[in-house]
Design a protein around this motif. Structure first.
Motif, mmCIF file in Angstrom:
data_model
loop_
_atom_site.group_PDB
_atom_site.id
_atom_site.type_symbol
_atom_site.label_atom_id
_atom_site.label_comp_id
_atom_site.label_asym_id
_atom_site.label_seq_id
_atom_site.Cartn_x
_atom_site.Cartn_y
_atom_site.Cartn_z
ATOM 1 N N LYS A 113 15.767 6.735 8.234
ATOM 2 C CA LYS A 113 15.163 5.471 7.789
ATOM 3 C C LYS A 113 13.760 5.308 8.365
ATOM 4 N N SER A 114 13.573 5.759 9.600
ATOM 5 C CA SER A 114 12.237 5.700 10.213
ATOM 6 C C SER A 114 11.268 6.633 9.497
ATOM 7 N N LEU A 115 11.753 7.813 9.099
ATOM 8 C CA LEU A 115 10.899 8.763 8.376
ATOM 9 C C LEU A 115 10.488 8.222 7.017
ATOM 10 N N LYS A 116 11.411 7.518 6.371
ATOM 11 C CA LYS A 116 11.070 6.907 5.079
ATOM 12 C C LYS A 116 9.951 5.895 5.245
ATOM 13 N N LEU A 117 10.029 5.098 6.348
ATOM 14 C CA LEU A 117 8.963 4.131 6.608
ATOM 15 C C LEU A 117 7.654 4.841 6.936
ATOM 16 N N THR A 118 7.742 5.941 7.694
ATOM 17 C CA THR A 118 6.541 6.707 8.051
ATOM 18 C C THR A 118 5.858 7.275 6.808
ATOM 19 N N LYS A 119 6.662 7.726 5.848
ATOM 20 C CA LYS A 119 6.097 8.267 4.610
ATOM 21 C C LYS A 119 5.307 7.193 3.859
ATOM 22 N N VAL A 120 5.842 5.981 3.872
ATOM 23 C CA VAL A 120 5.123 4.881 3.207
ATOM 24 C C VAL A 120 3.841 4.572 3.969
ATOM 25 N N ASP A 121 3.957 4.524 5.329
ATOM 26 C CA ASP A 121 2.769 4.244 6.156
ATOM 27 C C ASP A 121 1.669 5.286 5.923
ATOM 28 N N SER A 122 2.083 6.521 5.698
ATOM 29 C CA SER A 122 1.104 7.606 5.564
ATOM 30 C C SER A 122 0.243 7.478 4.315
ATOM 31 N N PHE A 123 0.646 6.610 3.366
ATOM 32 C CA PHE A 123 -0.174 6.406 2.169
ATOM 33 C C PHE A 123 -1.473 5.659 2.495
ATOM 34 N N PHE A 124 -1.440 4.818 3.538
ATOM 35 C CA PHE A 124 -2.583 3.958 3.830
ATOM 36 C C PHE A 124 -3.848 4.754 4.147
ATOM 37 N N PHE A 125 -3.737 5.674 5.103
ATOM 38 C CA PHE A 125 -4.939 6.340 5.599
ATOM 39 C C PHE A 125 -5.649 7.195 4.552
ATOM 40 N N PRO A 126 -4.932 8.020 3.779
ATOM 41 C CA PRO A 126 -5.642 8.757 2.718
ATOM 42 C C PRO A 126 -6.314 7.840 1.704
ATOM 43 N N ILE A 127 -5.642 6.743 1.340
ATOM 44 C CA ILE A 127 -6.221 5.815 0.356
ATOM 45 C C ILE A 127 -7.494 5.189 0.918
ATOM 46 N N ILE A 128 -7.408 4.751 2.191
ATOM 47 C CA ILE A 128 -8.563 4.082 2.799
ATOM 48 C C ILE A 128 -9.731 5.056 2.953
ATOM 49 N N LEU A 129 -9.454 6.270 3.421
ATOM 50 C CA LEU A 129 -10.515 7.268 3.577
ATOM 51 C C LEU A 129 -11.151 7.625 2.239
ATOM 52 N N LEU A 130 -10.331 7.681 1.207
ATOM 53 C CA LEU A 130 -10.846 7.971 -0.134
ATOM 54 C C LEU A 130 -11.796 6.866 -0.590
ATOM 55 N N LEU A 131 -11.380 5.625 -0.352
ATOM 56 C CA LEU A 131 -12.197 4.495 -0.776
ATOM 57 C C LEU A 131 -13.473 4.383 0.047
ATOM 58 N N ILE A 132 -13.391 4.696 1.362
ATOM 59 C CA ILE A 132 -14.594 4.684 2.200
ATOM 60 C C ILE A 132 -15.560 5.783 1.749
ATOM 61 N N GLY A 133 -15.018 6.961 1.450
ATOM 62 C CA GLY A 133 -15.851 8.060 0.941
ATOM 63 C C GLY A 133 -16.509 7.687 -0.368
ATOM 64 N N LEU A 134 -15.764 7.004 -1.234
ATOM 65 C CA LEU A 134 -16.317 6.543 -2.513
ATOM 66 C C LEU A 134 -17.456 5.560 -2.282
ATOM 67 N N SER A 135 -17.283 4.681 -1.282
ATOM 68 C CA SER A 135 -18.347 3.718 -0.955
ATOM 69 C C SER A 135 -19.615 4.437 -0.495
ATOM 70 N N ASN A 136 -19.463 5.474 0.333
ATOM 71 C CA ASN A 136 -20.630 6.232 0.816
ATOM 72 C C ASN A 136 -21.369 6.919 -0.334
ATOM 73 N N ILE A 137 -20.597 7.477 -1.271
ATOM 74 C CA ILE A 137 -21.207 8.129 -2.440
ATOM 75 C C ILE A 137 -21.996 7.104 -3.259
ATOM 76 N N LEU A 138 -21.398 5.921 -3.441
ATOM 77 C CA LEU A 138 -22.069 4.863 -4.211
ATOM 78 C C LEU A 138 -23.349 4.403 -3.506
ATOM 79 N N ILE A 139 -23.302 4.336 -2.157
ATOM 80 C CA ILE A 139 -24.499 3.932 -1.394
ATOM 81 C C ILE A 139 -25.636 4.917 -1.638
#
Length: 593
Positions: free
Chosen positions: A249-275
């Motif tokens: 059950k903890s691993l299932k929660l960790t898998k969900v948590d792991s979605f945050f960082f790639p999404i955020i890094l992708l969006l930050i990278g997109l912001s830098n490209i737009l800048i």
């Protein structure tokens, strides 16, 4: 977030920690923004003066220009370093306010939960496992502490930084700011979707943790039984299965948590490209300088960590909400054992049961039915009966651990419900059937919280319970430390120590609930003869399944299936030739054998 409203009272109590924490957060972020502006000035200075510098190549003026140029760059560097140091100081102050506040709240919440546990009736503890109670006061409170500490700190920092950075970015260039913030709605939607999954899985984890704690607590409490039946392997297998379930059950929660960082890094990278893309076009059009673009990139990178922390913060808030909801479930349980008039006065000791019916709320078993009995002041009454006849239930009702389902109990001709519960119980000496001793010294177990009890009274109580010689043989005497639940002592010694604890309080009503079952007949006679002097001065209820325990009683009551079937003196009941006579003959024959 509805469950977390309960914590507002603590935030209000420690509001100055929170207010100062917000102020320090604002100041630290200001010192974080200024270096980005200094970098812009430095970069623009380099670009603007570089062509002029080369124009005066080989002249004395170029050397002077270089000195001024180098001094300016050094000054900007020193200012940036000073801003970084000041930011570090105020970040330290932020932690010294908000994190310290969270520790105070954790302390108060644990105390409040524990104090509330103690107000709840016995029926509550029969319905909930010890592991579940412990998980809510430890793991769940810790999760809540993270919310009012680190999660709140990062959340405030994110809000303050967003307001400061975005408001300044808008003053520089609205168009570029718009493109930089374009990925944010996508981030919000992602957070919302993942949060619902986190909430559900967090609740599953907390429930599983309670089950795991309960299993471990029971296994360690019953370790002697496990070893006696050679069930260590079976016990470990069960624990492994529980732990495996918790891990999955903890691993299932960790898998969900792991979605945050790639999404955020992708969006930050997109912001830098737009800048770079939009900013480059603005430079060509003459609306911005290269320094502005560098400044914007620094701002976006400044937002990177807080936005990345948004995922962790949101996860912790959801966990805290789940944990606080579990805590609130118990905090919302109110005891039914309330005093109607809060009467406080010394007891004489008369007890009257009027048409008592009692059904255990958790099991639905009827323990007493149409029960009527009057015990006079100073009288000793023995309650006899087979297992399940309702004997111990009478002790619970007299101590007001439960209220009768129907009927009324009078103490000194006043309803028991009118007495102040704590003051009433202080005048009762109760020796339960299931003896419980604490991991403390023998002396402190007899004293049991009564700090002003003289040692002479403790010693006399130990002598009356026929435990004095045993204690003298211990190397540390009264200072001997008992293990968990009194494991250091034998069963008979534990019962005698429990009796000593009850009579040391000098109670007006003494209740002995089958407390001599673990001692032999000879020791039982010694203890009862010692108690005779004590019971002459007070109302005493002796509950037992052994006839020998009833020989000192003024009156004997025989119970069967929650009803009185016989009562009278020993001789009267023998002459009746009924259930008491049958029980007496059987036990007498067993003793002779």
């Amino acid at each position: 977030m509805k469950a977390l409203k309960y914590l507002n009272q603590y935030l209000l109590k420690y509001k100055w920690y929170l207010i100062l924490g917000i102020i320090f957060t604002v100041i630290s972020n200001l010192f974080g923004i200024i270096p980005a502006q200094l970098v812009r000035y430095a970069l623009d200075l380099v670009i603007d003066t570089l062509d002029i510098y080369y124009l005066f190549s080989g002249s004395v003026l170029q050397s002077k220009m270089y000195d001024i140029f180098a001094f300016s760059i050094l000054l900007y560097g020193l200012l940036i370093l000073a801003m970084a140091l000041l930011k570090g100081i105020f970040l330290f102050l932020v932690r010294q306010t908000i994190i310290v506040m969270s520790r105070h709240i954790e302390f108060d919440l644990k105390n409040d939960v524990y104090q509330h546990y103690q107000t709840l009736p016995t029926s509550f503890f029969r319905q909930h496992s010890t592991g579940d109670l412990m998980a809510r006061i430890s793991e769940d409170v810790s999760n809540v502490r993270i919310y009012v500490g680190p999660a709140l700190m990062y959340g405030i920092n994110l809000i303050v930084l967003f307001i400061l950075v975005i408001s300044y970015m808008l003053t520089v260039n609205v168009k570029l700011t718009f493109y930089v913030l374009l990925p944010l709605p996508l981030l919000s939607i992602s957070v919302y979707i993942v949060n619902s999954m986190i909430m559900k899985r967090s609740q599953e984890i907390q429930k599983q943790l309670s089950g795991l704690s309960t299993y471990v607590q029971e296994a360690f409490s019953g370790i002697r039984v496990i070893k006696s039946f050679v069930q260590e392997k079976h016990s470990f297998t069960n624990f492994k299965n529980e732990a495996e379930d918790f891990k999955n059950k903890s691993l299932k929660l960790t898998k969900v948590d792991s979605f945050f960082f790639p999404i955020i890094l992708l969006l930050i990278g997109l912001s830098n490209i737009l800048i770079i893309y939009v900013g480059g076009k603005e430079i060509i059009n003459g609306n911005l300088t290269p320094g502005n673009i560098t400044e914007f990139i620094l701002y976006v990178n400044m937002l990177t960590w807080p936005v990345m922390a948004l995922g962790w913060t949101t996860s912790q808030i959801q966990r805290a909400a789940s944990s606080q909801q579990r805590i609130n479930e118990f905090l919302d349980v109110k005891t039914t054992l309330v005093s109607e008039k809060n009467i406080v006065h010394p007891l004489d000791g008369s007890i009257t049961f009027k048409n008592i019916n009692f059904i255990y709320p958790d099991s639905g078993i009827q323990a007493l039915e149409n029960f009527d009995l009057t015990v006079k002041k100073g009288e000793t009454v023995a309650i006899l009966g087979t297992t399940g006849s309702g004997k111990s239930t009478l002790a619970h009702l007299i101590c007001r651990l439960y209220d009768p389902t129907e009927g009324e109990i009078l103490i000194d001709n006043l309803p028991l419900k009118d007495y102040n519960i704590q003051e009433y119980r202080r005048q009762i000496g109760y020796v339960p059937q299931d003896v419980f001793l604490f991991s403390d010294s023998i002396e402190n177990n007899v004293r049991f919280g009564t700090t002003d009890m003289p040692f002479e009274r403790i010693e006399q109580a130990v002598k009356d319970a026929d435990l004095y010689n045993n204690i003298k043989n211990f190397p540390l005497g009264y200072g001997t430390m008992l293990g968990e639940r009194g494991i250091t002592l034998s069963g008979g010694q534990k019962q005698r120590l429990s009796i000593a604890r009850a009579i040391a309080r000098d109670p007006k009503i003494l209740i002995l609930d089958d407390c001599l079952s673990a001692v032999d007949t000879n020791t039982e006679n010694i203890i009862l003869n010692n108690l005779k002097r004590i019971m002459d001065q007070r109302t005493s209820i002796i509950i037992s399944h052994r006839v020998s325990s009833a020989k000192l009683a003024d009156r004997i009551v025989v119970l069967d299936d929650g009803k009185i079937i016989e009562q009278g003196t020993h001789q009267e009941l023998i002459n009746k030739n009924g259930s008491y006579k049958e029980l007496y003959d059987k036990q007498l024959m067993a003793e002779e054998v």
